[in-house]
Design a protein around this motif. Structure first.
Motif, PDB file in Angstrom:
ATOM      1  N   VAL A 144       0.865  -1.178   0.000  1.00 39.25           N
ATOM      2  CA  VAL A 144       0.000   0.000   0.000  1.00 39.25           C
ATOM      3  C   VAL A 144       0.903   1.230   0.000  1.00 39.25           C
ATOM      4  O   VAL A 144       1.827   1.334   0.810  1.00 39.25           O
ATOM      5  CB  VAL A 144      -0.917   0.023   1.248  1.00 39.25           C
ATOM      6  CG1 VAL A 144      -1.717   1.324   1.291  1.00 39.25           C
ATOM      7  CG2 VAL A 144      -1.852  -1.179   1.238  1.00 39.25           C
ATOM      8  N   SER A 145       0.653   2.143  -0.909  1.00 38.56           N
ATOM      9  CA  SER A 145       1.502   3.339  -0.997  1.00 38.56           C
ATOM     10  C   SER A 145       1.200   4.324   0.113  1.00 38.56           C
ATOM     11  O   SER A 145       2.109   4.908   0.725  1.00 38.56           O
ATOM     12  CB  SER A 145       1.313   4.025  -2.353  1.00 38.56           C
ATOM     13  OG  SER A 145       1.670   3.157  -3.409  1.00 38.56           O
ATOM     14  N   ASN A 146      -0.094   4.521   0.404  1.00 38.77           N
ATOM     15  CA  ASN A 146      -0.439   5.514   1.412  1.00 38.77           C
ATOM     16  C   ASN A 146      -1.882   5.320   1.850  1.00 38.77           C
ATOM     17  O   ASN A 146      -2.709   4.767   1.112  1.00 38.77           O
ATOM     18  CB  ASN A 146      -0.259   6.933   0.848  1.00 38.77           C
ATOM     19  CG  ASN A 146      -0.254   7.983   1.948  1.00 38.77           C
ATOM     20  OD1 ASN A 146       0.006   7.669   3.115  1.00 38.77           O
ATOM     21  ND2 ASN A 146      -0.558   9.223   1.587  1.00 38.77           N
ATOM     22  N   CYS A 147      -2.162   5.760   3.079  1.00 36.64           N
ATOM     23  CA  CYS A 147      -3.535   5.755   3.599  1.00 36.64           C
ATOM     24  C   CYS A 147      -3.729   7.046   4.382  1.00 36.64           C
ATOM     25  O   CYS A 147      -2.997   7.317   5.336  1.00 36.64           O
ATOM     26  CB  CYS A 147      -3.778   4.545   4.486  1.00 36.64           C
ATOM     27  SG  CYS A 147      -5.408   4.528   5.276  1.00 36.64           S
ATOM     28  N   THR A 148      -4.695   7.854   3.975  1.00 28.74           N
ATOM     29  CA  THR A 148      -4.926   9.132   4.643  1.00 28.74           C
ATOM     30  C   THR A 148      -6.345   9.189   5.193  1.00 28.74           C
ATOM     31  O   THR A 148      -7.291   8.638   4.616  1.00 28.74           O
ATOM     32  CB  THR A 148      -4.717  10.303   3.672  1.00 28.74           C
ATOM     33  OG1 THR A 148      -5.610  10.165   2.550  1.00 28.74           O
ATOM     34  CG2 THR A 148      -3.282  10.334   3.173  1.00 28.74           C
ATOM     35  N   TYR A 149      -6.458   9.880   6.330  1.00 27.92           N
ATOM     36  CA  TYR A 149      -7.752  10.086   6.989  1.00 27.92           C
ATOM     37  C   TYR A 149      -8.036  11.569   7.003  1.00 27.92           C
ATOM     38  O   TYR A 149      -7.215  12.370   7.474  1.00 27.92           O
ATOM     39  CB  TYR A 149      -7.706   9.544   8.414  1.00 27.92           C
ATOM     40  CG  TYR A 149      -8.971   9.766   9.208  1.00 27.92           C
ATOM     41  CD1 TYR A 149      -9.977   8.817   9.224  1.00 27.92           C
ATOM     42  CD2 TYR A 149      -9.154  10.937   9.945  1.00 27.92           C
ATOM     43  CE1 TYR A 149     -11.141   9.015   9.969  1.00 27.92           C
ATOM     44  CE2 TYR A 149     -10.316  11.151  10.673  1.00 27.92           C
ATOM     45  CZ  TYR A 149     -11.310  10.183  10.684  1.00 27.92           C
ATOM     46  OH  TYR A 149     -12.467  10.398  11.403  1.00 27.92           O
ATOM     47  N   ASN A 150      -9.189  11.972   6.478  1.00 26.80           N
ATOM     48  CA  ASN A 150      -9.534  13.390   6.415  1.00 26.80           C
ATOM     49  C   ASN A 150     -11.004  13.569   6.781  1.00 26.80           C
ATOM     50  O   ASN A 150     -11.898  13.370   5.949  1.00 26.80           O
ATOM     51  CB  ASN A 150      -9.258  13.947   5.018  1.00 26.80           C
ATOM     52  CG  ASN A 150      -9.533  15.435   4.919  1.00 26.80           C
ATOM     53  OD1 ASN A 150      -9.657  16.130   5.928  1.00 26.80           O
ATOM     54  ND2 ASN A 150      -9.649  15.931   3.693  1.00 26.80           N
ATOM     55  N   ASN A 151     -11.222  13.870   8.057  1.00 26.26           N
ATOM     56  CA  ASN A 151     -12.591  14.126   8.544  1.00 26.26           C
ATOM     57  C   ASN A 151     -13.557  12.993   8.210  1.00 26.26           C
ATOM     58  O   ASN A 151     -14.672  13.215   7.745  1.00 26.26           O
ATOM     59  CB  ASN A 151     -13.117  15.451   7.982  1.00 26.26           C
ATOM     60  CG  ASN A 151     -12.324  16.638   8.480  1.00 26.26           C
ATOM     61  OD1 ASN A 151     -11.892  16.678   9.630  1.00 26.26           O
ATOM     62  ND2 ASN A 151     -12.112  17.613   7.599  1.00 26.26           N
ATOM     63  N   GLY A 152     -13.108  11.764   8.412  1.00 27.29           N
ATOM     64  CA  GLY A 152     -13.982  10.625   8.192  1.00 27.29           C
ATOM     65  C   GLY A 152     -13.941  10.068   6.795  1.00 27.29           C
ATOM     66  O   GLY A 152     -14.624   9.077   6.498  1.00 27.29           O
ATOM     67  N   ASN A 153     -13.144  10.676   5.914  1.00 25.27           N
ATOM     68  CA  ASN A 153     -12.997  10.200   4.539  1.00 25.27           C
ATOM     69  C   ASN A 153     -11.633   9.531   4.402  1.00 25.27           C
ATOM     70  O   ASN A 153     -10.598  10.143   4.691  1.00 25.27           O
ATOM     71  CB  ASN A 153     -13.127  11.358   3.553  1.00 25.27           C
ATOM     72  CG  ASN A 153     -14.440  12.099   3.713  1.00 25.27           C
ATOM     73  OD1 ASN A 153     -15.506  11.511   3.619  1.00 25.27           O
ATOM     74  ND2 ASN A 153     -14.345  13.399   3.972  1.00 25.27           N
ATOM     75  N   ILE A 154     -11.617   8.288   3.941  1.00 29.85           N
ATOM     76  CA  ILE A 154     -10.386   7.506   3.841  1.00 29.85           C
ATOM     77  C   ILE A 154      -9.979   7.387   2.382  1.00 29.85           C
ATOM     78  O   ILE A 154     -10.807   7.066   1.518  1.00 29.85           O
ATOM     79  CB  ILE A 154     -10.574   6.093   4.429  1.00 29.85           C
ATOM     80  CG1 ILE A 154     -11.156   6.168   5.835  1.00 29.85           C
ATOM     81  CG2 ILE A 154      -9.259   5.323   4.420  1.00 29.85           C
ATOM     82  CD1 ILE A 154     -10.273   6.862   6.836  1.00 29.85           C
ATOM     83  N   LEU A 155      -8.699   7.649   2.123  1.00 28.71           N
ATOM     84  CA  LEU A 155      -8.156   7.462   0.777  1.00 28.71           C
ATOM     85  C   LEU A 155      -7.009   6.466   0.867  1.00 28.71           C
ATOM     86  O   LEU A 155      -6.034   6.677   1.599  1.00 28.71           O
ATOM     87  CB  LEU A 155      -7.653   8.779   0.188  1.00 28.71           C
ATOM     88  CG  LEU A 155      -6.991   8.680  -1.194  1.00 28.71           C
ATOM     89  CD1 LEU A 155      -7.988   8.166  -2.230  1.00 28.71           C
ATOM     90  CD2 LEU A 155      -6.414  10.027  -1.612  1.00 28.71           C
ATOM     91  N   ILE A 156      -7.131   5.371   0.112  1.00 28.28           N
ATOM     92  CA  ILE A 156      -6.097   4.333   0.083  1.00 28.28           C
ATOM     93  C   ILE A 156      -5.470   4.329  -1.310  1.00 28.28           C
ATOM     94  O   ILE A 156      -6.174   4.132  -2.309  1.00 28.28           O
ATOM     95  CB  ILE A 156      -6.685   2.945   0.414  1.00 28.28           C
ATOM     96  CG1 ILE A 156      -7.319   2.958   1.803  1.00 28.28           C
ATOM     97  CG2 ILE A 156      -5.603   1.866   0.322  1.00 28.28           C
ATOM     98  CD1 ILE A 156      -8.052   1.667   2.152  1.00 28.28           C
ATOM     99  N   ASP A 157      -4.172   4.568  -1.371  1.00 29.55           N
ATOM    100  CA  ASP A 157      -3.476   4.572  -2.655  1.00 29.55           C
ATOM    101  C   ASP A 157      -2.666   3.287  -2.797  1.00 29.55           C
ATOM    102  O   ASP A 157      -1.888   2.929  -1.901  1.00 29.55           O
ATOM    103  CB  ASP A 157      -2.554   5.779  -2.758  1.00 29.55           C
ATOM    104  CG  ASP A 157      -1.915   5.884  -4.131  1.00 29.55           C
ATOM    105  OD1 ASP A 157      -2.668   5.992  -5.123  1.00 29.55           O
ATOM    106  OD2 ASP A 157      -0.666   5.822  -4.218  1.00 29.55           O
ATOM    107  N   LEU A 158      -2.850   2.608  -3.923  1.00 27.41           N
ATOM    108  CA  LEU A 158      -2.199   1.323  -4.162  1.00 27.41           C
ATOM    109  C   LEU A 158      -1.173   1.462  -5.283  1.00 27.41           C
ATOM    110  O   LEU A 158      -1.392   2.223  -6.231  1.00 27.41           O
ATOM    111  CB  LEU A 158      -3.239   0.264  -4.551  1.00 27.41           C
ATOM    112  CG  LEU A 158      -4.407   0.082  -3.586  1.00 27.41           C
ATOM    113  CD1 LEU A 158      -5.421  -0.902  -4.170  1.00 27.41           C
ATOM    114  CD2 LEU A 158      -3.929  -0.402  -2.226  1.00 27.41           C
ATOM    115  N   PRO A 159      -0.067   0.711  -5.204  1.00 23.34           N
ATOM    116  CA  PRO A 159       0.923   0.756  -6.289  1.00 23.34           C
ATOM    117  C   PRO A 159       0.552  -0.230  -7.404  1.00 23.34           C
ATOM    118  O   PRO A 159       0.194  -1.377  -7.144  1.00 23.34           O
ATOM    119  CB  PRO A 159       2.217   0.333  -5.595  1.00 23.34           C
ATOM    120  CG  PRO A 159       1.761  -0.581  -4.498  1.00 23.34           C
ATOM    121  CD  PRO A 159       0.420  -0.083  -4.049  1.00 23.34           C
TER     122      PRO A 159
END
Length: 453
Positions: free
Chosen positions: A229-244
């Motif tokens: 997994v490249s990155n996982c960010t949390y922003n006010n209840g919204n999750i973004l998962i970036d995959l390579p």
């Protein structure tokens, strides 16, 4: 004239007493039984190989037709035996056929039984074939070849005990830890199993969840389907998962892709016991994608929605049972939006008996009957028959498995958030040691603790 009549009479007598064969119309003897020895002198009897009549977890049994005299059996069909099954002197099933492991062909339809040449029949009495829950049963086999009722049947005692233990869910996390429910797959990659791991919080919980998925399960017979997994960010209840894109396993097959997708979704949404999580989005190499995980579309802003109408079944790995959720087929269950809640509950309970998975079992024995349902506010009351109290005798952990399965299952009915269990309208008491089950029951927070505490 008298001489002519006498001559005709002599000819008829001679013809009828001769050895000439008569060609008769064909007769269908299928399914019939013919024993050449006169019925009143037949010495046919039954004998169990090794005379072992008390069996534990048998796969098959060998029963012999024996005789002190020469007896010829003709025109018998495939069902040499029928069986009846009793538990605690109560008839469970009757007239069970087709247990023979070897089918009889037409060339086998004549058999000579002597003292040294018994007729041997091997029958499949495995727990799976008979579709029986754990417990002790009396099975009576009745021969369709013996007319004398005094010696036409033989009985055995069979105990089916699949063994295994269950670790009860917990209502609170261990001191100074957070409970992350992680989803791992089995060796056969047939389902995802939730496992709760308690960790010390040292970073974002969503990142921790992904890291723990990557670390994999402690049980060597489970597997992780989450890799790079490249990155996982949390922003006010919204999750973004970036995959390579370099990690090909996510997009390698439909099975692997779906399991990976669900492991991400379920494990991350389970963090909402601590943080609000509204949706999850996926990107690949920091770019939005319309299709990934080998054919899954709409990977942006996936909402955190309630999963309704799930049934919790048991999966055995080594000697431990794990509960896992299985989506109910609404069409097969017959549940409709117009059904009253009580009717929905009854239909959902029926799914326990109708679910047939080769890799899982229902935690609720089939002899348990739901007698009545009742709604009090947001609490569903389930009233069972006496067999509920007889289930899993001496096994508190498996009783916990059954009760927790019921709680998790029935609180997936919309508007139902708690459960009460009664037996013949009486509160459930003294069923599990050191557990009070007489009041309102809510779903435990942490299912399948990874480690026994």
């Amino acid at each position: 004239m008298r001489v002519l009549l006498n001559s005709i009479l002599i000819i008829l007598i001679g013809f009828l007493s001769s050895t000439y064969s008569l060609k008769l119309s064909p007769i269908d003897y299928k399914g019939s039984i013919e024993i050449e020895t006169p019925k009143d002198t037949s010495t046919l009897n039954l004998n169990i190989e090794n005379n072992n009549k008390i069996l534990l977890n048998p796969e098959s049994i060998v029963i012999k037709h024996i005789s002190q005299e020469v007896e010829i059996i003709k025109n018998y069909n495939n069902n040499i035996f029928t069986a009846s099954i009793y538990q605690d002197d109560k008839l469970m099933r009757d007239n069970i056929n087709d247990l023979e492991l070897v089918s009889i062909t037409p060339s086998d339809t004549e058999f000579t039984i002597t003292k040294d040449n018994p007729m041997i029949t091997t029958m499949d009495i495995s727990q799976k074939n008979l579709d029986l829950d754990d417990g002790t049963y009396k099975i009576i086999f009745s021969s369709n070849l013996i007319n004398n009722l005094d010696n036409s049947s033989i009985s055995i005692q069979v105990t089916y005990d699949t063994g295994g233990s269950y670790v009860s869910a917990l209502n609170s996390a261990l001191p100074n830890t957070k409970g992350l429910t992680l989803y791992f797959t089995t060796e056969n990659r047939d389902i995802l199993i939730p496992v709760t791991r308690f960790v010390v919080e040292d970073k974002s919980l969503t990142r921790m969840a992904i890291e723990q998925l990557q670390n994999g399960p402690t049980n060597i017979n489970m597997k992780t389907v989450v890799g790079d997994v490249s990155n996982c960010t949390y922003n006010n209840g919204n999750i973004l998962i970036d995959l390579p894109s370099s990690y090909l396993q996510y997009n390698n097959s439909s099975t692997e892709g779906l399991l990976s997708y669900q492991a991400f979704i379920k494990s991350i949404f389970a963090v909402d016991r601590y943080w609000p999580i509204y949706n999850i989005s996926f990107t690949v190499d920091r770019k939005e994608i319309e299709n990934y995980f080998y054919g899954i579309n709409n990977l942006k802003n996936l909402p955190n929605e309630e999963n309704n109408y799930l049934i919790y079944l048991a999966y055995k790995i080594n000697d431990r049972y794990y509960l896992f959720d299985s989506k109910v087929d609404m069409k097969k269950s017959g549940i409709t939006d117009n059904d009253m809640l009580e009717i929905k509950a009854q239909k959902l309970f029926d799914v326990y008996s109708n679910t047939d998975l080769s890799y899982a079992r229902s935690p609720v024995p089939k002899n348990i009957k739901l007698q009545n349902t009742k709604i009090e506010g947001s609490t569903l009351i389930l009233d069972f028959n006496d067999e509920f109290l007889n289930s899993y005798k001496g096994k508190n952990d498996l009783r916990s498995m059954m009760v927790e399965s019921l709680i998790y299952t029935f609180t997936t009915i919309p508007t139902i958030d708690s459960l009460k269990i009664t037996v013949n309208s009486k509160p459930l008491t003294n069923f599990i040691k050191d557990k009070d089950l007489s009041g309102i029951l809510i779903p435990p927070e942490f299912i399948n603790p990874e480690t026994v505490y």
